[in-house]
Scaffold this motif. Structure first.
Motif, short mmCIF file in Angstrom:
data_model
loop_
_atom_site.label_atom_id
_atom_site.label_comp_id
_atom_site.label_asym_id
_atom_site.label_seq_id
_atom_site.Cartn_x
_atom_site.Cartn_y
_atom_site.Cartn_z
N HIS A 182 39.30 53.71 87.33
CA HIS A 182 40.57 53.85 86.67
C HIS A 182 41.50 54.35 87.66
O HIS A 182 42.60 53.79 87.88
N GLU A 205 39.42 53.32 77.22
CA GLU A 205 38.16 53.77 77.65
C GLU A 205 37.88 55.08 78.12
O GLU A 205 36.89 55.69 77.94
N HIS A 226 33.89 56.04 85.26
CA HIS A 226 35.25 55.59 84.67
C HIS A 226 36.40 55.91 85.47
O HIS A 226 37.26 55.20 85.84
#
Length: 142
Positions: free
Chosen positions: A44, A14, A40
């Motif tokens: 993450h 991703e 993200h």
């Protein structure tokens, strides 16, 4: 950049997708893609932080410090973009910096985390099977 721990490998895939989208953005799509990169990274990095805490990862502080520096840079560009002080060249420069940073981080810091988590959770080292590698065999000798 597969490390043998599926959640880390999925997060890395991703990461590559959102950063490559940022690198290819236009003036019209830059803001949305900057936001996607920040979202993200927050997710993450928070997930990795939880794994580190849960498994008492010995290099946690160093790893978290690096995450924070990257997140700070992305958030700084986002803050400047929000008030119109960032151009497309700056956004693409950020994307390239993330592209340049990521392989070293994955090879050293995330691979150590993957090995540690797999050892703690599964009692062994991660294994990565690659189907797309061709193995050259020497010609048979007579």
């Amino acid at each position: 950049m597969l490390l043998g721990h599926a959640p880390i490998d999925d997060a890395h895939e991703e990461f590559v997708e959102v950063v490559m989208a940022l690198r290819e953005c236009t003036q019209q799509t830059a803001w949305v893609r900057l936001q996607a990169v920040e979202a993200h990274l927050l997710s993450h990095f928070a997930t990795e932080h939880e794994w580190m805490k849960k498994t008492d990862f010995p290099a946690m502080e160093c790893h978290l410090d690096e995450h924070q520096k990257v997140l700070d840079a992305v958030q700084q560009v986002n803050a400047l973009a929000a008030v119109g002080d960032v151009g497309l060249t700056d956004v693409r420069r950020l994307a390239q910096a993330l592209i340049d940073w990521f392989p070293g981080h994955a090879d050293y810091m995330d691979s150590a985390l993957s090995a540690w988590v797999n050892k703690k959770l599964h009692g062994g080292a991660p294994v990565v099977l690659r189907r797309d590698l061709r193995v050259e065999t020497p010609a048979a000798t007579l």
